[in-house]
Design an enzyme around this catalytic site. Sequence first.
Site, PDB file in Angstrom:
ATOM      1  N   VAL A   1       0.859  -1.178   0.000  1.00 53.80           N
ATOM      2  CA  VAL A   1       0.000   0.000   0.000  1.00 53.80           C
ATOM      3  C   VAL A   1       0.898   1.231   0.000  1.00 53.80           C
ATOM      4  CG1 VAL A   1      -1.823   1.264   1.207  1.00 53.80           C
ATOM      5  CG2 VAL A   1      -1.784  -1.236   1.281  1.00 53.80           C
ATOM      6  N   CYS A   2       0.599   2.188  -0.868  1.00 53.50           N
ATOM      7  CA  CYS A   2       1.310   3.458  -0.909  1.00 53.50           C
ATOM      8  C   CYS A   2       2.816   3.216  -1.127  1.00 53.50           C
ATOM      9  CB  CYS A   2       1.017   4.228   0.373  1.00 53.50           C
ATOM     10  SG  CYS A   2       1.429   5.979   0.339  1.00 53.50           S
ATOM     11  N   THR A   3       3.662   3.843  -0.317  1.00 51.01           N
ATOM     12  CA  THR A   3       5.108   3.725  -0.519  1.00 51.01           C
ATOM     13  C   THR A   3       5.679   2.412  -0.006  1.00 51.01           C
ATOM     14  OG1 THR A   3       5.449   4.991   1.520  1.00 51.01           O
ATOM     15  CG2 THR A   3       5.514   6.209  -0.554  1.00 51.01           C
TER      16      THR A   3
ATOM     17  N   THR B   1       2.350   3.315  -6.927  1.00 53.51           N
ATOM     18  CA  THR B   1       2.487   3.797  -5.556  1.00 53.51           C
ATOM     19  C   THR B   1       1.742   5.130  -5.486  1.00 53.51           C
ATOM     20  OG1 THR B   1       4.050   4.308  -3.766  1.00 53.51           O
ATOM     21  CG2 THR B   1       4.685   4.995  -5.982  1.00 53.51           C
TER      22      THR B   1
END
Length: 326
Positions: A111-113, A131
């Site tokens: 998730v995300c970074t 990302t």
Amino acid sequence: MTHHRTPCRTVLIVLFDDVQSLDVTGPAEVFAGAACRSDGSAMYRVRTATLDGGPVRTSSGLRLVPDHALHDAPAPHTLLVPGGEGTRAPDPRLIGWLREHAPRAERVVSVCTGAFLLAAAGLLEGRRATTHWAFCAALAARFPSVRVEPDPIYVRDGNVVTSAGVTAGIDLALALVEDDLGRDRALAVARNLVVFLRRPGNQTQFSAPLAAQTARRPRLRDVQHWVVENPAADLSVEALAARAGLSPRHFARAFQSETGMTPGRYVDRVRLEAARRQLEDAADGVEEVSRACGYGTPEAMRRAFVRALGTSPAEYRRRFRPLTPA
């Protein structure tokens, strides 16, 4: 008659200092909400782990106490790696653990970074990934073997799934529940959390005004705002240039220079977003929506949706319209 019972799947969420709390709790709530069978047994078992088993503090200051140290955590069906400030300079031991253990999981998710941690462990080599939009360029520059796609909410490549920032983790988790347990179960979880069932994975991460920079010159800013407020108007370069008091050539060049996209691209995104909002929020038919958003015909709007989102307006409405209580 033999009944095949769906096995309980362990979802292991990796924790570290300065993790983004919503990257952890959003997916965790989705899997936990889908976990219980009617007989009380579990379909998902959500567990958390840190390197040494000690608590961590999130970037917002919350203190999270894990269930395990990574070395004694249960073997996961789904390994989930969240993002946050803590991904900027990760502990090498965490990268080593991911490199060794992630390939054993049936499904690896970031998730995300968190994608940066997967990439550092070599898990995104030659794969498509995404990302948070603000970090896509950095991911591509740091890991050139990763095929970074900046627009989608989430990207699947084999058994590795990466998602955009923060709330996109909820969309991704709902999609995985739908894969595992079917649409009805995912729908029930979404209703309980008061969210949409899920956004299509290839839906763009951000709106047209956010995707485009705000123009420096007031006249160009005014044109940007006017386009958003009047998607059904004549939005040709000539008409917009006249509104800005510039020649079409000068306007097109200045608009792209100051916003980062051509006038035509900006108009396309604004109209698509306006149509999406109407399909989500209003009961108007597709023909009315196509006229109100500047497409003219349902077929023109359908082509725009398929090109940008990979789905038709009718399917988009079915998937993304707010849920009402049963």
